[in-house]
Scaffold this active site. Structure first.
Site, PDB file in Angstrom:
ATOM      1  N   SER A 539       0.851  -1.190   0.000  1.00 21.08           N
ATOM      2  CA  SER A 539       0.000   0.000   0.000  1.00 21.08           C
ATOM      3  C   SER A 539       0.890   1.244   0.000  1.00 21.08           C
ATOM      4  O   SER A 539       1.654   1.453  -0.934  1.00 21.08           O
ATOM      5  CB  SER A 539      -0.956  -0.035   1.190  1.00 21.08           C
ATOM      6  N   ASP A 624      -9.809  -3.901  -5.139  1.00 21.22           N
ATOM      7  CA  ASP A 624      -9.160  -3.075  -4.120  1.00 21.22           C
ATOM      8  C   ASP A 624      -9.864  -1.727  -3.985  1.00 21.22           C
ATOM      9  O   ASP A 624     -10.054  -1.010  -4.966  1.00 21.22           O
ATOM     10  CB  ASP A 624      -7.692  -2.861  -4.490  1.00 21.22           C
ATOM     11  N   HIS A 659      -7.999  -5.027  -1.100  1.00 22.60           N
ATOM     12  CA  HIS A 659      -6.759  -4.485  -0.556  1.00 22.60           C
ATOM     13  C   HIS A 659      -6.064  -5.451   0.398  1.00 22.60           C
ATOM     14  O   HIS A 659      -4.841  -5.492   0.462  1.00 22.60           O
ATOM     15  CB  HIS A 659      -7.070  -3.170   0.160  1.00 22.60           C
TER      16      HIS A 659
END
Length: 683
Positions: A539, A624, A659
């Protein structure tokens, strides 16, 4: 899941120039067309990338399968959490056999049987490619369970209510919630959080009455400012419902009595730019964690009805060297989670006697935190402790006698001796003189000065701290001679609020240079072999390794970037993309030229250049919600064109996840096995 094809040639993404402008500058994005999630051509391209990645692993003669088997072998299949008391019952969860998901139970305190099954997430997940539960909240009268579940991986949760006695769900189903839900005291009113359909910003608090259609639900609070998100919770005593509206630098709380669910919410303290605060309540007294006149936060208290800041009184003498992270209220005690020099301390205040003391930890580098403490009228604190060599422990701690009881230590399904490993914290010198904490973990008898391969992990954004927790999976690297290092760069809050602020906005590059300088320190101190370095980040940590690999492409032998935020300018210029507006105070608002220029100078996608890049393994999820899949997809396509080395650059897209990767305790281990197989293959 559809079986993926295998191919030995890297896909070449079609080039369709797309013009982007900002502040008079023109950028050409050749892969902008990949933004269309529903386009069959995009899906086919992602599948082609998956096939190419699969061919890489297939050629490694089963290394990935060997690692997965090894990692899974450490997992205790039949496992049970430590029960915690709440309102007359004990609550706990179990994993059984090959189950991917937990089962949740409860039983009356004092009963020895297994109790009643509240929720079997495996049953919910049946036939679903993805399943993740969020909140499980039992009504105050103990008869109903409100729970939220996501079947897409986009963190858009359905809210459902179950009759605990019958095990049947009511007809009430509410879609598109954030997963957060709380009961009022009447046992029929629920407050929940709604997300914007496009941006996924949590922006509304709704009130629902059981038996009524969701279309009749009442909005009790709507956050108009697109830089804020909202949440809802019950206070510690259960007497209040609290709404929190939070941006990166500013917050505001509202409240009502939980016995008056139809009352209008009152503002606790009006929002003021750069004032962050949160509240909790017990016995009519509100406690506030605030940064007003306290960069590292202080704790205050005030009586209900006198919520204005002029009435706030300090509970502790403020110490600027101590970051106050959280607190838990008990009838006669307050326990505060603080951080000193990067390490968590638990500070206890006896509210009856005024005594203050700290609970000491036995290691020099560890993770520690307040556990599940649902009971208010108790003198027992539940807390957890772990380090990279010590499996997670849960303790009950008597706040009066200071006696503690070990309730459970995480077990491995294979022999494990923690004394065979070393953990330590060292400090690397940054180029501007700052000392960067680095957590280290390795097997003692495999350590040879200057000869060990090393995986360096980093994050460094939002004030998030990557504590040195225990991971059974990590042993698959360490037992092969790796040193595992966590660099606590600026941008995290490890050394307090100043450490965070020195790695955000126009100071963001400190995060990247800290990571580089710490890695070089590991080599110079012969902790790692400079020719066997690997970097990993996910991320915002993917942004970190993406920026670093442009700045120092020869430093690392291989890079793992998980769901990486790499197309910074394009994303931050598009307010319709999830999370964008709420992050202006983290990265800067690119509509301001100073921030635009600065972000452009480090954005990994925009700074890809003609150079010899190291081997790279990039992963993402089609659904995501935090970092859209097209960012890593475009990045990989561009890297391949500019890369002058023969090192592989791989992309894997989980077509069923978001995610957080695959759902399920074993499914998620496949991602870890892929990462480690990549590293060991390159090594």
């Amino acid at each position: 899941m559809e079986k993926e094809a295998v191919t030995t040639s890297a896909p070449a993404a079609k080039i369709i120039p797309h013009t982007l402008t900002g502040h008079g500058q023109v950028r050409i994005d050749n892969y902008y067309w990949l933004n269309e999630r529903e386009d069959p051509e995009v899906i086919n391209y992602l599948k082609a990338e998956n096939a190419y990645t699969e061919s890489f692993f297939k050629a490694r003669k089963g290394l990935r399968d060997e690692l997965l088997k090894e990692i899974k072998s450490r997992v205790v299949k039949d496992d049970e959490s430590v029960p915690y008391p709440k309102n007359g019952f004990l609550y706990y969860s179990t994993f059984e056999g090959d189950d991917e998901h937990p089962k949740y139970f409860r039983k009356p305190i004092g009963r020895q049987d297994k109790g009643i099954l509240l929720l079997d997430v495996n049953a919910l997940a049946k036939g679903q490619p993805f399943c993740e539960e969020a909140s499980l909240e039992v009504s105050p009268d103990n008869t109903l369970l409100a729970y939220t579940v996501d079947f897409l991986g986009r963190r858009k949760y359905d809210l459902r209510i179950r009759n605990i006695a019958t095990g049947n769900d009511l007809e009430d189903v509410i879609h598109n919630t954030s997963g957060s839900v709380e009961w009022a005291n009447d046992n029929k009113t629920l407050f929940y959080v709604v997300e914007d359909e496009n941006t996924l910003r949590s922006y509304k608090i709704m009130r629902h009455e059981l038996g009524k259609p969701a279309s009749e639900d009442v909005c009790v609070f709507e956050e108009k400012d697109e830089t804020f998100s909202v949440d809802v919770q019950r206070s510690r005593s259960g007497d209040y419902i609290i709404i929190s509206s939070i941006s990166t630098t500013t917050s505001e709380c509202l409240y009502i009595k939980s016995t008056e669910p139809k009352a209008a919410f009152k503002v606790f303290e009006p929002r003021k730019r750069d004032h962050e605060y949160s509240i909790d309540e017990a016995n009519g007294v509100f406690y506030i964690r605030t940064n007003a006149n306290a960069k590292n936060y202080r704790i205050c208290q005030t009586n209900a009805g006198k919520t204005g800041m002029e009435n706030w009184k300090d509970v502790f003498v403020y110490d600027s060297n101590e970051l106050t992270e959280d607190f838990e209220l008990f009838k006669n005690h307050m326990v505060v989670e603080t951080r000193v020099k990067g390490l968590v301390k638990l500070k206890v205040l006896n509210t009856q006697t005024g005594e203050i003391y700290k609970i000491e930890m036995p290691e020099e580098d560890y993770t520690l935190g307040i556990g599940i403490n649902e009971e208010y009228d108790t003198q027992v604190l539940r807390y957890y402790f772990a380090s990279m060599k010590t499996p997670a422990c849960e303790y009950d701690y008597d706040l009066n006698t200071k006696a503690q009881t070990l309730l459970k230590q995480q077990k491995l399904n294979v022999p494990y001796n923690s004394s065979a490993y070393t953990t330590k914290r060292v400090y690397a010198k940054a180029r501007d003189g700052k000392e960067i904490p680095v957590s280290l973990f390795y097997k003692t008898n495999l350590f040879k000065p200057g000869a060990n391969p090393c995986l360096v992990y980093g994050y460094g954004s939002y004030g998030v701290i990557i504590d040195p927790y225990f991971s059974g999976s990590r042993l698959s690297l360490v037992d092969r001679g790796f040193v595992y290092a966590i660099v606590h760069t600026r941008g995290g809050e490890d050394l307090g609020r100043e450490w965070y602020e020195d790695g955000k906005l126009l100071n963001k590059k400190n995060t990247f240079t800290d990571f580089i300088d710490a890695t070089r320190y590991l080599v110079s101190e012969k902790i790692a072999d400079g020719k066997k370095l690997f970097a990993q980040g996910g991320s915002a940590g993917g942004l970190l390794v993406g920026a670093v690999v442009n700045m120092e492409p020869a430093l690392f032998k291989g890079i793992i970037a998980e769901v990486p935020f790499v197309d910074v300018i394009t994303t931050m210029m598009d307010a319709s993309i999830p999370l964008t507006t709420g992050e202006y105070d983290e990265w800067g608002n690119p509509n301001n030229k100073a921030y635009y220029d600065y972000m452009l100078s480090y954005s990994p996608y925009d700074n890809v250049k003609k150079t010899a890049y190291p081997a790279m393994y990039v992963s993402t999820g089609l659904h995501d919600s935090q970092v859209q899949y097209w960012e890593p997809a475009k990045w990989v396509a561009k890297l391949r064109v500019y890369n002058t080395s023969s090192n592989p650059i791989l992309l894997h897209t989980n077509m069923d996840a978001g995610h957080g990767g695959a759902s399920g305790r074993f499914e998620g281990l496949k991602d870890v096995a892929d990462n480690y197989a990549f590293i060991l293959s390159i090594l």
